[in-house]
Design a protein around this motif. Sequence first.
Motif, mmCIF file in Angstrom:
data_model
loop_
_atom_site.group_PDB
_atom_site.id
_atom_site.type_symbol
_atom_site.label_atom_id
_atom_site.label_comp_id
_atom_site.label_asym_id
_atom_site.label_seq_id
_atom_site.Cartn_x
_atom_site.Cartn_y
_atom_site.Cartn_z
ATOM 1 N N ARG A 43 72.717 15.143 38.331
ATOM 2 C CA ARG A 43 73.357 16.280 38.986
ATOM 3 C C ARG A 43 74.469 15.776 39.899
ATOM 4 O O ARG A 43 74.220 14.984 40.812
ATOM 5 C CB ARG A 43 72.320 17.058 39.790
ATOM 6 C CG ARG A 43 72.888 18.155 40.670
ATOM 7 C CD ARG A 43 71.808 18.646 41.617
ATOM 8 N NE ARG A 43 72.253 19.661 42.523
ATOM 9 C CZ ARG A 43 71.549 20.092 43.576
ATOM 10 N NH1 ARG A 43 70.367 19.560 43.834
ATOM 11 N NH2 ARG A 43 72.016 21.024 44.369
ATOM 12 N N ALA A 44 75.671 16.219 39.634
ATOM 13 C CA ALA A 44 76.812 15.823 40.466
ATOM 14 C C ALA A 44 77.307 17.040 41.224
ATOM 15 O O ALA A 44 78.135 17.799 40.732
ATOM 16 C CB ALA A 44 77.921 15.241 39.597
ATOM 17 N N LEU A 101 72.563 1.078 40.576
ATOM 18 C CA LEU A 101 71.366 1.715 41.132
ATOM 19 C C LEU A 101 71.726 2.683 42.262
ATOM 20 O O LEU A 101 71.129 3.764 42.363
ATOM 21 C CB LEU A 101 70.402 0.640 41.630
ATOM 22 C CG LEU A 101 69.820 -0.258 40.526
ATOM 23 C CD1 LEU A 101 69.131 -1.471 41.115
ATOM 24 C CD2 LEU A 101 68.854 0.526 39.644
ATOM 25 N N ILE A 102 72.681 2.312 43.106
ATOM 26 C CA ILE A 102 73.099 3.205 44.194
ATOM 27 C C ILE A 102 73.710 4.485 43.629
ATOM 28 O O ILE A 102 73.397 5.600 44.075
ATOM 29 C CB ILE A 102 74.089 2.484 45.133
ATOM 30 C CG1 ILE A 102 73.364 1.393 45.921
ATOM 31 C CG2 ILE A 102 74.742 3.476 46.094
ATOM 32 C CD1 ILE A 102 74.280 0.525 46.769
ATOM 33 N N PHE A 159 72.273 8.545 43.949
ATOM 34 C CA PHE A 159 73.061 9.705 44.366
ATOM 35 C C PHE A 159 73.117 10.798 43.284
ATOM 36 O O PHE A 159 73.194 11.981 43.607
ATOM 37 C CB PHE A 159 74.475 9.279 44.747
ATOM 38 C CG PHE A 159 74.556 8.488 46.019
ATOM 39 C CD1 PHE A 159 73.836 8.864 47.138
ATOM 40 C CD2 PHE A 159 75.347 7.350 46.094
ATOM 41 C CE1 PHE A 159 73.899 8.136 48.313
ATOM 42 C CE2 PHE A 159 75.431 6.618 47.277
ATOM 43 C CZ PHE A 159 74.696 7.003 48.378
ATOM 44 N N LEU A 160 73.069 10.395 42.022
ATOM 45 C CA LEU A 160 73.221 11.380 40.936
ATOM 46 C C LEU A 160 71.910 11.888 40.380
ATOM 47 O O LEU A 160 71.881 12.937 39.728
ATOM 48 C CB LEU A 160 74.050 10.771 39.796
ATOM 49 C CG LEU A 160 75.519 10.477 40.077
ATOM 50 C CD1 LEU A 160 76.184 9.874 38.841
ATOM 51 C CD2 LEU A 160 76.261 11.746 40.497
ATOM 52 N N TYR A 201 70.540 10.209 52.453
ATOM 53 C CA TYR A 201 70.819 11.150 51.362
ATOM 54 C C TYR A 201 69.522 11.719 50.781
ATOM 55 O O TYR A 201 69.391 12.934 50.594
ATOM 56 C CB TYR A 201 71.622 10.439 50.271
ATOM 57 C CG TYR A 201 71.908 11.301 49.071
ATOM 58 C CD1 TYR A 201 72.947 12.228 49.083
ATOM 59 C CD2 TYR A 201 71.141 11.196 47.916
ATOM 60 C CE1 TYR A 201 73.208 13.029 47.983
ATOM 61 C CE2 TYR A 201 71.393 11.982 46.806
ATOM 62 C CZ TYR A 201 72.428 12.898 46.851
ATOM 63 O OH TYR A 201 72.675 13.689 45.753
ATOM 64 N N VAL A 202 68.550 10.843 50.496
ATOM 65 C CA VAL A 202 67.269 11.320 49.956
ATOM 66 C C VAL A 202 66.544 12.163 51.001
ATOM 67 O O VAL A 202 65.886 13.153 50.664
ATOM 68 C CB VAL A 202 66.399 10.137 49.488
ATOM 69 C CG1 VAL A 202 65.049 10.629 48.976
ATOM 70 C CG2 VAL A 202 67.112 9.353 48.384
#
Length: 533
Positions: free
Chosen positions: A70-71, A113-114, A118-119, A250-251
């Motif tokens: 998901r972007a 991985l980063i 995020f996506l 972010y998480v």
Amino acid sequence: MISLHWLILSPLIIGTTAKLMPIKAAKKIMVLFQTALLAAVTMIFVEVRQNGPLLENIGSWPDTIGITLRADLLATAMVFLSCFLFLAMVIFVHNKNYADHLFFFLFLGLESLIIGIFLSNDVFNIFVLIEAATLIITILIMYKQASVSVYDGMMYFLINVVAMSFFLMGLGMLYKKIGVLDFYALEAALSQVNNPASLILPYAFMITAISLKAALMPLFSWLPKAHGTPSAPSVVSAILSGLYVKTGIYVFLRLQTTFAPLIDTSELFVILGFITAVVGFMLALAQTDIKLLLAYSTVSQIGVIMIGISLNNPAAYWGGLYHLMNHAIFKSTLFLTAGMIISEYKTRKISEIHGVYSHMPAVGVATILSILGIIGAPLFNGSISKFLIATGASGSWIESGLILINLGTIIVFMKYGQLLFGHSDKKEAANSDILEKAVVLTLSMLCFLGGIFGSDLIAILFNISLTINPLSYGEKMLLFVGSILLGLLIYRSLFKKRNPLAFIRSFELGFNEICLSITLFFAFMVVYLKITL
């Protein structure tokens, strides 16, 4: 347009195939690839901004069953930031001897991985990606194989394995109750749950792990070991402190949004953010080591970001997100310049380094601009984000708390800034690489441009229009001047010749103590939720 899954896979593929090339050719390929990847992400960002979020189901499985990427605007902005910083780091290490095939394979693997974190739209996939990133980061921390870095790397690995075991436990309990792990589906399903108390344990398990990844009080003890270990390459410290720690925030945001219909812990995390910020700058003041001071400063700034995103105020929320991005820029710059200073002066002690500005002018300019950014000097990026957070906190105790935090930050960087001035004992010209200087000067200039064009950048990044009131901003400028004067007085009277906080350095948590703090934090969360729900 490139598919989302190629954003994740392509760095790993390039890092693998580069092993087949001579290292000089591989380094050039890395720079070209990172430039192309940044261009591709920019195109996706424009698409998302114009037409809304992009969803991609890997393997064409139905929603909630397969892997979904998901972007949305925030995720794409974070991916853009990641690709930009990795491009800067690849250029920075272009002429470094340690930057061999294995290093680039690991480094680009971490980038993959980063971006995946995020996506990803699935909680379990995020768990897997974080675990894989933990392993790569551990190897990068120990890359030069110094005994201290090996110890710090293993501590980082074991602590994060313990924390993510809590996350896996909560994830399993959540899946047993709800039956899905997709964020969209979870949010919809949780809004239908009638008994919030039934989610206390899964939420407490997961938020404990993510609080450690975000380096919140009292779960930040691992961060200085990882970010400030003596022999870790400076680009590794820069990526960890400037970018990777933001994956935890972010998480955290994603989890808070998902559980929002039933569980609201925003007030608690405002308080934890404040405590984290204050403890962070106090520990930074206690340090004599350049990288450790910067590492504890990161803890303090994480607290500021947490305050902003938890205040339930639009100005503070967007200010918190903008500060997250600002911190990535000025802290990456500070760690890179610190690495250049250590390489030139052969010491990490602040008291033994003098005259950096005259001996290494480019490094001195980049350091000054970054310091002005992190302390929130007028017209610099940190001033805009801190102003928005303070605006959102107007009238509450947090407004005064933010003044205290920024005063502490000012004093910390008055202490750090002393290495810029004075007489340098170095007789020969500094052996600084032109690419290194170009990278740090470019990043530091963004600290200034991020302040001048702060409102415009927020509008571009988040598609939100925030007006900076000139009168209110002028008042904050006067307050900043007052803080500088007070900070100078405190620094000269308390910290210039002696350090009243030096005793704090002797308190270092071992593995058992950190595990105990994780357990106590979890228990506290359970009790807090039992009382408030």
